[in-house]
Enzyme design. Structure first.
Site, PDB file in Angstrom:
ATOM      1  N   ASN A  18      41.308  26.643  41.715  1.00 29.38           N
ATOM      2  CA  ASN A  18      40.502  25.543  41.167  1.00 29.38           C
ATOM      3  C   ASN A  18      40.708  25.593  39.654  1.00 29.38           C
ATOM      4  O   ASN A  18      40.220  26.519  38.992  1.00 29.38           O
ATOM      5  CB  ASN A  18      39.048  25.797  41.541  1.00 29.38           C
ATOM      6  CG  ASN A  18      38.156  24.576  41.479  1.00 29.38           C
ATOM      7  OD1 ASN A  18      36.943  24.710  41.657  1.00 29.38           O
ATOM      8  ND2 ASN A  18      38.685  23.384  41.262  1.00 29.38           N
ATOM      9  N   GLN A  56      38.794  19.998  36.765  1.00 28.52           N
ATOM     10  CA  GLN A  56      37.637  19.676  35.933  1.00 28.52           C
ATOM     11  C   GLN A  56      37.919  20.061  34.492  1.00 28.52           C
ATOM     12  O   GLN A  56      38.702  20.987  34.217  1.00 28.52           O
ATOM     13  CB  GLN A  56      36.363  20.420  36.401  1.00 28.52           C
ATOM     14  CG  GLN A  56      35.608  19.763  37.547  1.00 28.52           C
ATOM     15  CD  GLN A  56      36.104  20.221  38.905  1.00 28.52           C
ATOM     16  OE1 GLN A  56      36.684  21.306  39.026  1.00 28.52           O
ATOM     17  NE2 GLN A  56      35.889  19.405  39.931  1.00 28.52           N
ATOM     18  N   ASN A  76      34.501  15.768  35.913  1.00 22.16           N
ATOM     19  CA  ASN A  76      35.530  15.575  36.923  1.00 22.16           C
ATOM     20  C   ASN A  76      36.715  14.794  36.341  1.00 22.16           C
ATOM     21  O   ASN A  76      36.636  14.229  35.249  1.00 22.16           O
ATOM     22  CB  ASN A  76      34.953  14.829  38.126  1.00 22.16           C
ATOM     23  CG  ASN A  76      33.820  15.589  38.767  1.00 22.16           C
ATOM     24  OD1 ASN A  76      33.934  16.781  39.047  1.00 22.16           O
ATOM     25  ND2 ASN A  76      32.707  14.899  39.025  1.00 22.16           N
ATOM     26  N   CYS A  85      29.435  23.723  38.852  1.00 17.99           N
ATOM     27  CA  CYS A  85      30.827  24.012  39.203  1.00 17.99           C
ATOM     28  C   CYS A  85      30.955  25.530  39.269  1.00 17.99           C
ATOM     29  O   CYS A  85      31.017  26.195  38.226  1.00 17.99           O
ATOM     30  CB  CYS A  85      31.782  23.416  38.167  1.00 17.99           C
ATOM     31  SG  CYS A  85      33.530  23.800  38.486  1.00 17.99           S
ATOM     32  N   ASN A  87      33.342  27.792  40.418  1.00 24.69           N
ATOM     33  CA  ASN A  87      34.545  28.448  39.899  1.00 24.69           C
ATOM     34  C   ASN A  87      34.687  28.235  38.398  1.00 24.69           C
ATOM     35  O   ASN A  87      35.124  29.129  37.660  1.00 24.69           O
ATOM     36  CB  ASN A  87      35.784  27.944  40.633  1.00 24.69           C
ATOM     37  CG  ASN A  87      35.847  28.435  42.063  1.00 24.69           C
ATOM     38  OD1 ASN A  87      35.424  29.545  42.368  1.00 24.69           O
ATOM     39  ND2 ASN A  87      36.381  27.606  42.959  1.00 24.69           N
ATOM     40  N   ASN A 166      24.889  19.990  42.603  1.00 20.30           N
ATOM     41  CA  ASN A 166      25.721  18.866  43.019  1.00 20.30           C
ATOM     42  C   ASN A 166      25.701  18.807  44.548  1.00 20.30           C
ATOM     43  O   ASN A 166      25.504  19.817  45.221  1.00 20.30           O
ATOM     44  CB  ASN A 166      27.147  18.986  42.462  1.00 20.30           C
ATOM     45  CG  ASN A 166      27.794  20.313  42.782  1.00 20.30           C
ATOM     46  OD1 ASN A 166      27.179  21.217  43.326  1.00 20.30           O
ATOM     47  ND2 ASN A 166      29.055  20.459  42.443  1.00 20.30           N
ATOM     48  N   HIS A 168      26.695  18.347  48.579  1.00 19.10           N
ATOM     49  CA  HIS A 168      27.802  18.726  49.464  1.00 19.10           C
ATOM     50  C   HIS A 168      27.461  18.392  50.913  1.00 19.10           C
ATOM     51  O   HIS A 168      26.299  18.476  51.315  1.00 19.10           O
ATOM     52  CB  HIS A 168      28.071  20.232  49.377  1.00 19.10           C
ATOM     53  CG  HIS A 168      28.435  20.716  48.013  1.00 19.10           C
ATOM     54  ND1 HIS A 168      29.736  20.904  47.618  1.00 19.10           N
ATOM     55  CD2 HIS A 168      27.660  21.041  46.946  1.00 19.10           C
ATOM     56  CE1 HIS A 168      29.748  21.335  46.356  1.00 19.10           C
ATOM     57  NE2 HIS A 168      28.505  21.421  45.932  1.00 19.10           N
ATOM     58  N   ASN A 199      30.495  15.777  47.663  1.00 17.79           N
ATOM     59  CA  ASN A 199      31.610  16.686  47.894  1.00 17.79           C
ATOM     60  C   ASN A 199      31.731  16.944  49.388  1.00 17.79           C
ATOM     61  O   ASN A 199      30.720  17.139  50.072  1.00 17.79           O
ATOM     62  CB  ASN A 199      31.382  18.011  47.157  1.00 17.79           C
ATOM     63  CG  ASN A 199      31.329  17.837  45.648  1.00 17.79           C
ATOM     64  OD1 ASN A 199      32.338  17.649  44.997  1.00 17.79           O
ATOM     65  ND2 ASN A 199      30.123  17.899  45.098  1.00 17.79           N
ATOM     66  N   GLU A 217      36.776  17.120  46.620  1.00 14.34           N
ATOM     67  CA  GLU A 217      35.709  17.124  45.627  1.00 14.34           C
ATOM     68  C   GLU A 217      35.402  15.722  45.111  1.00 14.34           C
ATOM     69  O   GLU A 217      36.310  14.941  44.821  1.00 14.34           O
ATOM     70  CB  GLU A 217      36.073  18.028  44.447  1.00 14.34           C
ATOM     71  CG  GLU A 217      36.043  19.509  44.791  1.00 14.34           C
ATOM     72  CD  GLU A 217      35.966  20.382  43.550  1.00 14.34           C
ATOM     73  OE1 GLU A 217      35.075  20.142  42.711  1.00 14.34           O
ATOM     74  OE2 GLU A 217      36.786  21.308  43.432  1.00 14.34           O
ATOM     75  N   CYS A 226      36.595  25.387  45.912  1.00 12.72           N
ATOM     76  CA  CYS A 226      35.374  24.848  45.310  1.00 12.72           C
ATOM     77  C   CYS A 226      34.298  25.917  45.424  1.00 12.72           C
ATOM     78  O   CYS A 226      33.890  26.279  46.529  1.00 12.72           O
ATOM     79  CB  CYS A 226      34.955  23.567  46.017  1.00 12.72           C
ATOM     80  SG  CYS A 226      33.382  22.881  45.439  1.00 12.72           S
ATOM     81  N   GLY A 227      33.854  26.444  44.285  1.00 16.21           N
ATOM     82  CA  GLY A 227      32.882  27.530  44.294  1.00 16.21           C
ATOM     83  C   GLY A 227      31.498  27.110  44.736  1.00 16.21           C
ATOM     84  O   GLY A 227      30.857  27.788  45.554  1.00 16.21           O
ATOM     85  N   GLY A 229      30.795  24.536  46.547  1.00 15.43           N
ATOM     86  CA  GLY A 229      30.917  24.182  47.958  1.00 15.43           C
ATOM     87  C   GLY A 229      30.931  25.398  48.855  1.00 15.43           C
ATOM     88  O   GLY A 229      30.368  25.390  49.960  1.00 15.43           O
TER      89      GLY A 229
END
Length: 300
Positions: A18, A56, A76, A85, A87, A166, A168, A199, A217, A226-227, A229
């Site tokens: 990522n 990102q 993004n 985010c 990662n 965020n 998911h 996401n 994403e 995706c960390g 996620g």
């Protein structure tokens, strides 16, 4: 001129594939930082032909509160902002550690106050907060159970939703490699059920402690990992008694470990890498801003 530093320095990093462009803006004039965060500028920075290219763009700004080393904002590739985010936050923690005497660092985001530990030369563990399971947290256009989300796409099972700053949705499938992520991802991301888009993840449980994940994403498309996620998928799978934490989650770019603290807070642990350091020529970005201003003036 919006930009005074020549060139404008940045770091290219990745966490399990990522990838990110990071700007340490803590010593920048705020006018330069805000100019860099213009959506049109972010889009070019993230573009893999016209800019550096990344999933990102991250801005490390001066701290807003006590005990914080920075206030961090994530954008993004389409120029939209994300409050979390995982990662990227691990990359930020590693970067902050380079000028900080302790292995533990703290910083704020638009969603939370994050604590991280740099473990050795490349691994970073970070607290990601709690996964909220409600229609309002996503948010959904109508009240539905977060464990039974029907997007009406043939072949897709019911999805399960959660937010960690965020939103998911996770679909548990038999084989993630049989899922056409590039086709289904944007359909689900932009489904009218999700008021702020979402996401999208497809998860395959291999054992009680091992899960595979593929990701689309919101605002960035298909990514290698995706960390945030991973944390949501782990929390949901644990809540449904499908796995036991700590859980190793393998994605196309590598593996991370998701754990749960006693209060429900999720932690994310995995490697980060610095790819290179570079600099943007200010005239290039200045021209983008001028073109954008001219376009806005024409439209008005």
């Amino acid at each position: 001129m919006h930009f005074t530093e020549i060139p404008i320095p940045f770091f290219k990093m990745h966490g399990t594939g990522n990838d990110f462009v990071l700007f340490d803006c803590r010593s920048f004039p705020m006018s330069s930082s805000y100019a860099l965060m213009e959506p049109s500028v972010v889009q070019v920075i993230a573009h893999r032909q016209l800019g550096v290219g990344c999933d990102q763009v991250i801005f490390m700004l001066p701290p807003k509160q006590e005990n914080s080393l920075s206030h961090v904002r994530f954008f993004n590739t389409d120029g939209s902002e994300s409050a979390a985010c995982g990662n990227g936050a691990r990359c930020v923690a590693w970067m902050l550690k380079q000028t900080h005497p302790d292995d533990s660092v703290c910083f704020s985001t638009n969603h939370d106050f994050l604590h991280a530990n740099v473990l050795g030369s490349t691994n970073v563990e970070i607290t990601m907060g709690k996964v909220i399971r409600s229609a309002d947290a996503i948010p959904l256009s109508k009240p539905l159970s977060p464990n039974a989300i029907d997007v009406g796409i043939e072949g897709l099972p019911l999805g399960a939703c959660g937010s960690i700053g965020n939103p998911h949705i996770v679909f548990f499938v038999d084989n993630i490699h049989n899922v056409p992520v590039k086709t289904l991802g944007p359909l689900v991301e932009n489904h009218p059920l999700f008021l702020k888009r979402i996401n999208v993840h497809f998860a395959e449980i291999q054992s009680p402690n091992f899960l595979k994940l593929r990701t689309w994403e919101r605002g960035s498309g298909m990514t290698l990992s995706c960390g945030s996620g991973a944390c949501v998928a782990a929390a949901i799978a644990s809540e449904l008694n499908l796995v036991t934490l700590p859980l190793t989650i393998h994605q196309s770019g590598g593996s991370v470990i998701c754990s749960g603290l006693s209060d429900g807070t999720m932690t994310l642990t995995g490697p980060v890498s610095t790819i290179f350091k570079g600099g943007f020529h200010p005239e290039y970005l200045e021209n983008l801003l001028n073109k954008n201003s001219a376009k806005k003036a024409t439209l008005s």
